[in-house]
Structures are given as structure tokens and as C-alpha cells.
Design a protein around this motif. Structure first.
Motif, PDB file in Angstrom:
ATOM      1  N   ARG A  29     -17.525 -26.875 -24.273  1.00 46.86           N
ATOM      2  CA  ARG A  29     -18.331 -26.876 -25.695  1.00 46.86           C
ATOM      3  C   ARG A  29     -18.870 -25.679 -26.038  1.00 46.86           C
ATOM      4  NH1 ARG A  29     -23.728 -27.420 -24.948  1.00 46.86           N
ATOM      5  NH2 ARG A  29     -23.841 -28.949 -25.921  1.00 46.86           N
ATOM      6  N   SER A  30     -18.652 -24.430 -25.875  1.00 48.05           N
ATOM      7  CA  SER A  30     -18.031 -23.320 -26.520  1.00 48.05           C
ATOM      8  C   SER A  30     -17.206 -22.505 -26.776  1.00 48.05           C
ATOM      9  CB  SER A  30     -18.738 -21.787 -25.153  1.00 48.05           C
ATOM     10  OG  SER A  30     -19.972 -22.442 -25.081  1.00 48.05           O
ATOM     11  N   THR A  32     -16.166 -24.814 -29.527  1.00 48.21           N
ATOM     12  CA  THR A  32     -16.341 -25.268 -30.672  1.00 48.21           C
ATOM     13  C   THR A  32     -16.862 -25.083 -31.326  1.00 48.21           C
ATOM     14  OG1 THR A  32     -17.330 -27.646 -29.999  1.00 48.21           O
ATOM     15  CG2 THR A  32     -14.878 -27.409 -29.514  1.00 48.21           C
ATOM     16  N   GLN A  33     -18.258 -23.732 -30.420  1.00 47.73           N
ATOM     17  CA  GLN A  33     -19.001 -23.346 -31.751  1.00 47.73           C
ATOM     18  C   GLN A  33     -18.798 -22.693 -32.161  1.00 47.73           C
ATOM     19  OE1 GLN A  33     -21.412 -23.294 -28.298  1.00 47.73           O
ATOM     20  NE2 GLN A  33     -22.479 -25.332 -27.971  1.00 47.73           N
ATOM     21  N   ASN A  34     -19.550 -22.351 -33.793  1.00 49.17           N
ATOM     22  CA  ASN A  34     -18.942 -21.526 -34.456  1.00 49.17           C
ATOM     23  C   ASN A  34     -20.064 -19.942 -34.766  1.00 49.17           C
ATOM     24  OD1 ASN A  34     -17.288 -23.354 -35.646  1.00 49.17           O
ATOM     25  ND2 ASN A  34     -18.650 -24.279 -37.435  1.00 49.17           N
ATOM     26  N   GLU A  35     -20.794 -20.278 -34.132  1.00 48.15           N
ATOM     27  CA  GLU A  35     -21.404 -19.229 -34.159  1.00 48.15           C
ATOM     28  C   GLU A  35     -22.141 -18.690 -32.341  1.00 48.15           C
ATOM     29  OE1 GLU A  35     -24.604 -17.838 -37.161  1.00 48.15           O
ATOM     30  OE2 GLU A  35     -26.031 -18.382 -35.035  1.00 48.15           O
ATOM     31  N   HIS A  36     -21.279 -17.367 -32.184  1.00 50.68           N
ATOM     32  CA  HIS A  36     -22.144 -17.041 -30.617  1.00 50.68           C
ATOM     33  C   HIS A  36     -22.596 -15.485 -31.055  1.00 50.68           C
ATOM     34  CE1 HIS A  36     -19.439 -19.524 -28.621  1.00 50.68           C
ATOM     35  NE2 HIS A  36     -18.926 -20.031 -30.177  1.00 50.68           N
ATOM     36  N   THR A  44     -17.226 -15.844 -33.907  1.00 54.98           N
ATOM     37  CA  THR A  44     -16.632 -17.281 -33.387  1.00 54.98           C
ATOM     38  C   THR A  44     -16.476 -16.740 -32.324  1.00 54.98           C
ATOM     39  OG1 THR A  44     -14.375 -17.007 -34.465  1.00 54.98           O
ATOM     40  CG2 THR A  44     -15.471 -17.481 -36.227  1.00 54.98           C
ATOM     41  N   TYR A  45     -15.806 -18.060 -31.753  1.00 53.83           N
ATOM     42  CA  TYR A  45     -15.210 -18.759 -30.165  1.00 53.83           C
ATOM     43  C   TYR A  45     -13.908 -17.213 -29.889  1.00 53.83           C
ATOM     44  CZ  TYR A  45     -13.479 -19.358 -25.380  1.00 53.83           C
ATOM     45  OH  TYR A  45     -13.252 -18.729 -24.398  1.00 53.83           O
ATOM     46  N   THR A 253     -26.644 -17.035 -24.840  1.00 59.96           N
ATOM     47  CA  THR A 253     -25.491 -17.988 -24.296  1.00 59.96           C
ATOM     48  C   THR A 253     -24.127 -17.408 -23.781  1.00 59.96           C
ATOM     49  OG1 THR A 253     -25.194 -18.968 -26.282  1.00 59.96           O
ATOM     50  CG2 THR A 253     -25.996 -19.865 -24.844  1.00 59.96           C
ATOM     51  N   ASN A 322     -19.045 -16.399 -22.273  1.00 57.59           N
ATOM     52  CA  ASN A 322     -20.806 -17.456 -22.080  1.00 57.59           C
ATOM     53  C   ASN A 322     -20.700 -17.455 -20.812  1.00 57.59           C
ATOM     54  OD1 ASN A 322     -18.094 -18.321 -24.706  1.00 57.59           O
ATOM     55  ND2 ASN A 322     -19.937 -18.244 -25.566  1.00 57.59           N
TER      56      ASN A 322
END
Length: 332
Positions: A29-30, A32-36, A44-45, A253, A322
């Protein structure tokens, strides 16, 4: 007068009730997430993976490592449960954050204290979020809705004491009907389920807005908030023995072991510089929950006590780092 007899802090992240076979899929899932959030900035990832490539987190992603980290976490939770049962407090105060379960952006208090007579814990619908990856047996989910007792007298006493200490406190004797439909959030039911076996002692939920700027309290403010809670408990005209719990953390995360180890050292030694000397941008997303631990450290500083670390278990789930760094500590 009341006596503080126990402090306890624990992570509450989904991986604690997620069988290791699900960790890799959950980690996907991480990607595809835009903000980390990492080290006070967002990536981005792809950017995060490139930035941290030299750390070789792929070495953390074997099935054997997943199982070993999961097992270590379960042992630590069992240890905390044993301590809780041995000390047997009469009442507890739980410091936790709310992640849009009860409070939304139309009303997001910095600090809120619940002073009603009970709260409801209802196992959530297993939809497409983290809950769909968790195991209800490991998480000790209640089979039926459970009404857990709260301590309205202590809640009101804390509100008055904190206002006298010049903290602006939101209060509620009825939980908002929001995303969780008026049921208590995960920061609190984690303790009800995993440490109290769905039979909670009377408790006071104290909600700290760690997650959502611009009115998230600083680490220093959380420490002072905790000190004020500690003094208010000591001033409570009651013979009850009180425990104070902190829910959440450590870094996630995206795991940042450097800040975790420095925070842990501050908790173990009482060195407030190691707890407080950070730009607030270091405490974003899940890592912000460290502030609940810092508030608990403030509570226990009134007692002159520092933390004993039970375990620190960084549970990685992607090559970019992550995951959730699980922490477990107690002040006895």
C-alpha cells in the motif's frame, strides 16, 4: 490523596495484530501513496526509496524476520499485560491521539478530555483499510459491542486542574458521532483489548492532537501537559491507585531509528533535551504519536521516575523503510 502507581507506553499499530504473512501485502500500500514523511520532509515513494537505498532495508523483509519481529512484539505486549495485572491499579488515564475517528477538521481540539460515564468499543467493519489485514483473534477484538467504564469524577478533576494550570482543554461527556459512529478510537481500545482483555477498569481518555497541524502541540507543550496531569492526579482527593498509559508510536509510517533511539534514551534517563530538542516537523504522521510518550514522561517526572524499556522492535515492510517501530516501556 490519589497515588500514581504505574506508567506504561505501547505502540498500537496494525502490524501488532497482523499475521506476518500479511506484512508484505500491507507494505505494498505504501508504494501507491504520494506522501511519505521522513526527517521533517515529504517524499514520493520513489524518492524515499532512492534516498534510503544505501540502508538496504530489503534485508529486513524476509519471512523469517517478519515472524521474529512479530513474536518479539507479542512477548512485549504479554509482559505489559503481566505488569498491569500485578500492579492492579484502580483507575487509569490513557493518553492517545484521534485520527479523524471522533474529531474532524470542523472541530479539532489540541487537548480533549472525556468525562462521561462509559465508552463503547465496537469491532470495526473489515473494509479496504488496515483493518482488512488484521487478525481479530490476535487483536482480541470483542465479538459483541462492549461498554467500557470511564471515571467521570477523575475526568472532571483533570479538566479543572489543567485549566488552573493554564491549559485550554476541550471536554466532552458524549463521544462525537463521526467516522467511528460514536465509538472509542483505536488508541484507546488497544489498551482495553490487549492489556485488559476487554474488561477495562474505569479510565479517562485524554486525546492529544498529535496528527493534525497547525494546532498540534509541540513536544515541549506535551511534556508540560503531562506534568500538569501528574500534579492534578496527586491532588485528587481519592484513595485510588492510578495508572497512566501512552498509546502509539514510535516512528512510522516511515521508520526513523535515529530519533527513536534518542527518544528512548531520554525516556530512560530523564534527559529532556533528548525528548524535546527537535523541530516540530520531525513529528509528523505516525511519528507524531511519540508526543504521547513524551506527555507520559512528563507525568512520571512528577514522581521522579524514568522508563524501563521492555523492547524496541522496528517492523519494516518495504525497501524504502516504511513500517512501524514498535516500542514498549513501563514506569513501575
Amino acid at each position: 490523596m490519589a497515588e500514581i502507581v504505574l506508567g506504561m507506553a505501547s505502540s498500537h499499530a496494525p502490524q501488532l495484530e497482523m499475521l506476518p504473512a500479511k506484512w508484505r501485502e500491507y507494505g505494498d500500500r505504501s508504494r501507491t501513496q504520494n506522501e511519505h514523511w521522513f526527517n521533517g520532509n515529504t517524499y514520493t515513494y520513489g524518492e524515499l526509496a532512492e534516498l534510503r537505498a544505501s540502508d538496504h532495508f530489503e534485508k529486513e523483509l524476509s519471512e523469517e524476520t517478519f515472524q521474529a519481529r512479530f513474536d518479539a512484539c507479542q512477548r512485549a505486549i504479554a509482559h505489559l499485560g503481566e505488569t498491569y495485572r500485578r500492579v492492579a491499579p484502580d483507575v487509569c488515564v490513557i493518553l492517545g491521539d484521534d485520527q479523524h475517528e471522533l474529531f474532524q477538521d470542523d472541530h479539532m481540539p489540541t487537548f480533549a478530555i472525556y468525562h462521561g460515564e462509559s465508552v463503547d468499543d465496537v469491532a470495526r467493519h473489515r473494509g479496504g483499510g488496515p483493518q482488512s489485514y488484521t487478525d481479530p483473534v490476535v487483536g482480541n477484538h470483542p465479538a459483541e459491542p462492549v461498554s467500557q467504564p470511564t471515571d467521570a469524577e477523575l475526568g472532571m478533576h483533570l479538566i479543572k486542574g489543567l485549566v488552573a494550570s493554564e491549559f485550554d482543554i476541550a471536554r466532552s461527556n458524549k463521544l462525537p458521532v463521526s467516522r467511528s459512529e460514536g465509538n472509542i478510537g483505536h488508541a484507546f481500545y488497544y489498551f482495553y483489548r490487549r492489556l485488559m482483555d476487554n474488561k477495562a477498569i474505569p479510565n479517562v481518555p485524554v486525546m492529544v492532537n498529535t496528527y493534525y497541524p497547525p494546532n498540534a502541540p509541540s513536544a515541549a507543550r506535551c511534556y508540560k501537559f503531562g506534568q500538569a496531569i501528574g500534579r492534578a492526579i496527586q491532588d485528587w482527593d481519592s484513595p485510588k491507585r492510578v495508572a497512566v498509559f501512552a498509546s502509539g508510536g514510535l516512528s512510522h509510517t516511515v521508520i526513523e531509528e535515529d530519533i527513536d533511539y534518542r527518544i528512548i534514551e531520554g525516556l530512560k534517563t530523564g534527559d529532556t533535551e533528548k525528548l524535546l530538542d527537535y523541530p516540530d516537523e520531525r513529528f509528523r504522521a505516525g511519528t507524531s504519536e511519540i508526543k504521547n510518550w513524551i506527555a507520559l514522561a512528563g507525568v512520571m517526572s512528577v514522581m521522579g521516575q524514568t522508563m524501563d524499556l521492555i523492547d524496541y522492535v522496528p517492523c519494516y515492510r518495504t525497501e524504502a523503510g516504511n513500517g512501524c517501530a514498535m516500542g514498549f516501556g513501563e514506569w513501575v
